[in-house]
Design an enzyme around this catalytic site. Structure first.
Site, short mmCIF file in Angstrom:
data_model
loop_
_atom_site.label_atom_id
_atom_site.label_comp_id
_atom_site.label_asym_id
_atom_site.label_seq_id
_atom_site.Cartn_x
_atom_site.Cartn_y
_atom_site.Cartn_z
CG HIS A 33 7.68 -2.39 -1.55
ND1 HIS A 33 6.55 -1.74 -1.95
CD2 HIS A 33 8.08 -3.13 -2.62
CE1 HIS A 33 6.25 -2.07 -3.21
NE2 HIS A 33 7.17 -2.91 -3.63
NE ARG A 76 6.89 6.79 4.36
CZ ARG A 76 7.21 5.86 3.46
NH1 ARG A 76 8.18 6.06 2.61
NH2 ARG A 76 6.54 4.74 3.42
N GLY A 91 -6.14 -3.20 -0.95
CA GLY A 91 -5.65 -1.83 -0.76
C GLY A 91 -4.38 -1.47 -1.50
CB THR A 92 -2.04 -2.52 -3.65
OG1 THR A 92 -0.97 -2.01 -4.45
CG2 THR A 92 -2.57 -3.80 -4.26
CB CYS A 139 27.66 0.50 9.60
SG CYS A 139 28.04 -1.26 9.57
#
Ligand code: APR
Length: 270
Positions: free
Chosen positions: A125, A75, A208-209, A166
């Site tokens: 988000h 993605r 656009g949501t 990490c």
């Protein structure tokens, strides 16, 4: 432009009020990034092995971190290959015109607002540009490691695992994104800042949501409840369009972001 819309925008401009833009996947659709709930949507089409709603969870990450990373790396690659469009650029122009009176709240993790030049952005988000320690060991936000080109079938290797370790505690890094089984917060996702901006807004410009997520819905209710003007830009019906129609100073623009935002931004900045 529709006279009613023009009037609302002229009023906001004259009052020199605060403007909050709230964006979702629709603004990046014209950059070629699929939305979540459309026909070709990320949540609809699915991956080969998993339902994405299950994939985007802490529970799945704890069980199969390699699979979850593999899916996100694909993605992120799609996001990285996309370029900002006229809708993103219109919001940059608006920010430049309004300065501190402008806040952009985005649900998109694709980084296209930032890459277009927006600076006053709350990425509620998360943002694909960052990773952080999955154990919250205190290392802070780290740049998302460069992982090379990926498609859905690219296997996850030992070298990938090393790059996603990490540097402080040796555990897994995780994508800096909010998962379905997690809660909004201020530290990672700017929740309080977004709510404050909504409460102070003279105009909420929603773009656009589909309005399916919690914090954006709350932002809409707060702004409308305080009498802010409400403009929704979306080619399809959605809860914000309905809210705009119900509110005294509201307008639902049926259209695409890249097509309608430039004239809306220009009318506000004039
Ligand atoms: N311009 C404006 N809006 C558009 C365009 C366009 N060119 N193309 C599509 N849209 C609209 C659709 O009509 C739809 O209402 O964008 C919306 C996209 O809705 P979703 O796919 O549900 O995306 P979004 O609302 O951003 O999802 C919210 O849900 O799954 C989570 O974390 C994910 O951030 C995401 C959140």
């Amino acid at each position: 432009m529709e006279p009613e819309l023009e009037e609302i925008l002229a009023e906001v401009r004259a009052a020199r009020g605060a403007v909050v833009a709230l964006t979702g996947a629709g603004i990046s659709a014209e950059s070629g990034i699929p939305t979540f709930r459309g026909e070709e949507g990320i949540w609809v089409v699915g991956s080969r092995h998993h339902v994405p709603q299950e994939m985007a969870t802490r529970a799945m990450f704890d069980a199969r971190p390699d699979e979850v990373w593999r899916w996100y790396l694909h993605r992120f690659g799609v996001c990285g290959a996309a370029a900002p469009n006229a809708g993103h650029r219109a919001l940059v122009a608006l920010e430049r015109a309004l300065g501190e009176r402008f806040t952009l709240v985005t649900q998109n993790i694709d980084g296209l607002h930032r890459r277009a030049g927006s600076r006053r952005v709350l990425a509620i988000h998360g943002d694909a540009a960052w990773a952080r320690c999955a154990a919250e060991c205190g290392v802070g936000r780290l740049p998302q490691p460069e992982m090379g080109p990926r498609d859905r079938a690219t296997p996850f290797t030992e070298a990938d695992r090393r790059r996603l370790t990490c540097p402080r505690c040796g555990g897994w890094l995780r994508p800096h994104v909010l998962w379905f089984d997690e809660c909004y917060d201020e530290e990672n996702y700017g929740m309080d800042s977004a709510l404050r901006a909504a409460a102070a807004a003279d105009l909420l410009l929603v773009v656009g949501t589909s309005g399916e997520t919690n914090l954006p819905a709350q932002i809409g209710r707060i702004a409308a409840g305080r009498g802010a003007a409400l403009v929704d830009v979306n080619p399809e019906e959605n809860p914000f369009a309905a809210l705009a129609r119900r509110s005294a100073r509201g307008f639902a623009v049926r259209g695409r972001a890249a097509e309608r935002l430039p004239e809306i931004a220009a009318a506000l900045a004039r």
